[in-house]
Design a protein around this motif. Sequence first.
Motif, mmCIF file in Angstrom:
data_model
loop_
_atom_site.group_PDB
_atom_site.id
_atom_site.type_symbol
_atom_site.label_atom_id
_atom_site.label_comp_id
_atom_site.label_asym_id
_atom_site.label_seq_id
_atom_site.Cartn_x
_atom_site.Cartn_y
_atom_site.Cartn_z
ATOM 1 N N VAL A 213 0.852 -1.180 0.000
ATOM 2 C CA VAL A 213 0.000 0.000 0.000
ATOM 3 C C VAL A 213 0.896 1.241 0.000
ATOM 4 O O VAL A 213 1.950 1.249 0.642
ATOM 5 C CB VAL A 213 -1.010 -0.031 1.180
ATOM 6 N N ALA A 214 0.497 2.241 -0.787
ATOM 7 C CA ALA A 214 1.269 3.485 -0.867
ATOM 8 C C ALA A 214 0.354 4.645 -0.533
ATOM 9 O O ALA A 214 -0.801 4.678 -0.959
ATOM 10 C CB ALA A 214 1.868 3.659 -2.267
ATOM 11 N N ARG B 244 9.591 6.874 1.691
ATOM 12 C CA ARG B 244 9.960 5.846 2.665
ATOM 13 C C ARG B 244 9.360 4.521 2.234
ATOM 14 O O ARG B 244 8.145 4.374 2.128
ATOM 15 C CB ARG B 244 9.462 6.193 4.062
ATOM 16 N N HIS C 100 9.027 0.710 3.370
ATOM 17 C CA HIS C 100 9.138 0.031 4.658
ATOM 18 C C HIS C 100 8.410 -1.307 4.624
ATOM 19 O O HIS C 100 7.335 -1.418 4.045
ATOM 20 C CB HIS C 100 8.535 0.939 5.756
ATOM 21 N N GLU D 57 6.687 -4.524 6.714
ATOM 22 C CA GLU D 57 6.106 -4.882 8.007
ATOM 23 C C GLU D 57 6.847 -6.098 8.569
ATOM 24 O O GLU D 57 7.362 -6.923 7.807
ATOM 25 C CB GLU D 57 4.620 -5.219 7.853
ATOM 26 N N PRO D 58 6.843 -6.221 9.896
ATOM 27 C CA PRO D 58 7.566 -7.342 10.529
ATOM 28 C C PRO D 58 7.094 -8.701 10.007
ATOM 29 O O PRO D 58 7.866 -9.647 9.935
ATOM 30 C CB PRO D 58 7.218 -7.197 12.014
ATOM 31 N N PHE D 59 5.799 -8.776 9.628
ATOM 32 C CA PHE D 59 5.236 -10.069 9.221
ATOM 33 C C PHE D 59 5.243 -10.267 7.698
ATOM 34 O O PHE D 59 4.670 -11.216 7.200
ATOM 35 C CB PHE D 59 3.796 -10.188 9.750
ATOM 36 N N VAL E 183 7.709 -10.924 5.622
ATOM 37 C CA VAL E 183 8.693 -11.857 5.068
ATOM 38 C C VAL E 183 8.751 -13.123 5.914
ATOM 39 O O VAL E 183 8.171 -13.175 7.002
ATOM 40 C CB VAL E 183 10.099 -11.209 5.010
ATOM 41 N N PRO F 123 11.224 -4.141 12.989
ATOM 42 C CA PRO F 123 10.482 -3.030 12.388
ATOM 43 C C PRO F 123 11.340 -1.810 12.017
ATOM 44 O O PRO F 123 10.932 -1.009 11.185
ATOM 45 C CB PRO F 123 9.473 -2.639 13.483
ATOM 46 N N PHE G 124 4.764 7.369 1.256
ATOM 47 C CA PHE G 124 5.000 6.291 2.210
ATOM 48 C C PHE G 124 4.554 4.979 1.597
ATOM 49 O O PHE G 124 3.402 4.840 1.172
ATOM 50 C CB PHE G 124 4.245 6.550 3.510
ATOM 51 N N ILE G 125 5.484 4.030 1.543
ATOM 52 C CA ILE G 125 5.193 2.733 0.943
ATOM 53 C C ILE G 125 5.310 1.664 2.023
ATOM 54 O O ILE G 125 6.336 1.587 2.699
ATOM 55 C CB ILE G 125 6.185 2.434 -0.200
ATOM 56 N N GLU G 126 4.264 0.883 2.191
ATOM 57 C CA GLU G 126 4.275 -0.148 3.220
ATOM 58 C C GLU G 126 4.085 -1.511 2.565
ATOM 59 O O GLU G 126 3.078 -1.760 1.906
ATOM 60 C CB GLU G 126 3.160 0.098 4.237
ATOM 61 N N LEU H 295 3.113 -5.060 2.947
ATOM 62 C CA LEU H 295 2.397 -5.930 3.886
ATOM 63 C C LEU H 295 2.830 -7.381 3.696
ATOM 64 O O LEU H 295 2.884 -8.162 4.636
ATOM 65 C CB LEU H 295 0.885 -5.814 3.678
ATOM 66 N N GLN H 296 3.108 -7.735 2.456
ATOM 67 C CA GLN H 296 3.618 -9.074 2.164
ATOM 68 C C GLN H 296 4.587 -8.970 0.989
ATOM 69 O O GLN H 296 4.284 -8.318 -0.004
ATOM 70 C CB GLN H 296 2.477 -10.035 1.853
ATOM 71 N N ALA H 297 5.752 -9.598 1.142
ATOM 72 C CA ALA H 297 6.796 -9.492 0.125
ATOM 73 C C ALA H 297 7.014 -10.830 -0.556
ATOM 74 O O ALA H 297 6.984 -11.871 0.094
ATOM 75 C CB ALA H 297 8.100 -9.032 0.773
#
Lengths: 240, 252, 273
Positions: B53-54, B78, B80, B82-84, B86, B92, B126-128, B130-132
């Motif tokens: 999501v951006a 940015r 970034h 999420e901890p979950f 990968v 974080p 801002f780029i997040e 969620l799943q890579a």
Amino acid sequence: MDVRRRYVIPGDTITSGPYRPEQNVTLVGEKKIVSTAVGVSEIYDNSVKVIPLAGKYIPKINDLVVGKVVAHTSLSWELDINSCYVGFLPATDVFGRDFSAHADELATKLRTGDLVAARVANFDRTRDPLVTISDRDLGKIDSGDLVEIAPGRVPRLIGKRGTMIQTIETATNSIITIGQNGRVVVACDDAEGLLKAKKAIRMVNSMAHSTNLTERVKEMLESGNGAPQETAERREDDGE
Amino acid sequence: MGGREATMVLLDENGIRCDGRKVDETRRVMIKAGGLKNADGSAYIEFGDNKIVAGVFGPRDVHPKHMSDTDTGILRVRYHMEPFSVGERKNPAPSRREIEISKVIKEALEPAVMLEMFPRTVVDVFIEVLQADGGTRCAALSAASVALADAGIPMRDMVAACAAGKVADTVILDVNNEEDQAGQADMPMGYMPTLEKITLLQLDGILTPEEYEKCVEIGIKGCMQVYELQKKALSEKYFDGENGKGGRGQKR
Amino acid sequence: MSEIIDSLKRARIEELLEQGKRLDGRAFDEFREISIETGAIPKANGSARVRIGDTEVVCGVKIQPDRPFPDSGDKGIFICTAEMLPLSHSSVETGPPGPHVIELARVVDRGIRESHMIDVSQLVIKENKSVVGVFADNVVVDYDGNLFDACSFAATAALLSTKSPKWEFKDDAPALVEGSEADLPVGTIPVSVTMGKIGQHVLVDPNADEWQCMDARVTITTNSDGNICAMQKGGHDGFTLEQIKECGKTSARIGAEIRKKFDGISAGSDTEQ
């Protein structure tokens, strides 16, 4: 009057013809005119422009705007005017020329959170836009509800010679202040009228480029329930 | 996940890849414009199993003030995870990898964004993640470009991105995670379709001069496919029926 | 969130409360619509996306072997975090979290931990040597008030949907048992209910506008038995004894209703409630 309209996104080539590039377009190479915004392109006479459907307000001198007080120093207020720049309202504009930073407390006139109708007095991008509230119909807004629309759709809400806004005001018995920055304040004593007026404004915002918009708004206003079916509208133009 | 074959066939005799794709085929891509209420512009992309999501804010006042430029606006990006997002939980805090990717994405967007129109301001992207699942930077860049357009930031062109690469001595489009791990080369690319400019380019791996040219060509083809989906996403939000910020669906 | 609410809206909110109404038409003890979608992040061991109004939170659960804390070698590790992503609101800055985000993370963690939802004594691979660590990371994607409950629901749903790998202790190290998965040892289901106080009125699930006008708030977590297991009061005003007792009752009553939303969620499920 021949106006050619089309939906465009940034990078879309509008024309390669001999036209003059105006707002929200850029020239690529010798003559390719490309949109820089999501919106509706218009080729009119010999000029090309795009009416944006998204984005912040860019101040223009003499525009009426609705600002929200976000801060003040001992000499001026800062107004959020839904722009990339904050509106600068000097204390002298409110207290007059004999304003004294010692004697006059700004918070007695305008407090954080207050809405004001203001006019852009000066703006050149090198400094924050200077606004004034010292004129008739300007100043603190004491009642009403704030509705926000895309600044690019303000002309549509006003309508040709004010027809659209007059239609809404008359039908709902409301008083509507429209800022060029997309902030609209609706004041109405009747709760149902207020609801309807707000609905009509949102309708214009989401259907700014459909045909017979005035008719459709009228229809909604005249219908008893004030809850129009916001059906997907079809595009009016020859574009795509 | 788990229980992966020790010897994975990256490319079979019929030219079919480990996930069933042909050599010149991208993974399934879905882009949606908008979706966030508070951001000035936003986009969501699913690129294979990547979910990103951006969100864009601005142009707005620069904080801290000393970063502002009196002659032009500035762009901040940015990226970034999420901890979950990968396999193993990620710390974080931003890693060196995330900081570098943020920089290359920023520099891939800068040629498109008309920052000179807004002196003393900043546009924040801002780029997040969620799943890579391999190829996040291309998916992120493609989403960021849609989010910028959704925010109404003036742009000369869109930026679309896709990777090309090499597995089993064959040039392929859109390298997935397995191919990235076991393959021979990965070349992410960002491209402005109308201005015909490459704005992001990186390479990990060895290519012959011939393979290199083929990679760039097939990469641009991939970018053009992503571009079509970017256009579709913006059209769906702005030109099909109800639009504006209110058009938020229950599902993305 | 430091966005300034315009004074007209603030006045309208207060005026309506006097008439027993809320700006969005809800009753004082009514939640907004809650949507819970599990399995949103298939790569995580468990995940959930929760929406309350326009507030949106994604939670991912990661399970991995860890060393136990020195003073509790017979217990696994459970850690729940929360972060506001900068794209969730214009006022969120990048960098280390501020006090209100740290409070958020701690309150959400406490609510789930103190309810004993996860039986950590069952998460031991080898006592004093190796245990299972359960990390539930919440990220706030969009902000419209009441993050406490949104994060709590997201973490709870994600934990319920979690399929945990299994490890055995071999050669002085935890070794993954291939192809073996289990549910987490879940006992009770905690539900947090946050109430805000504006003037003398107490409102369940304040939205962003109400949050902005709020004088005080309280978050109360109840377990499946209807008992209270964690609380947090915040804000610059206080509650009367009467009010706080009433809040306790409200949280149990509303909590029981919300708990039904978690009924259908089980490990590996991919649902939208």
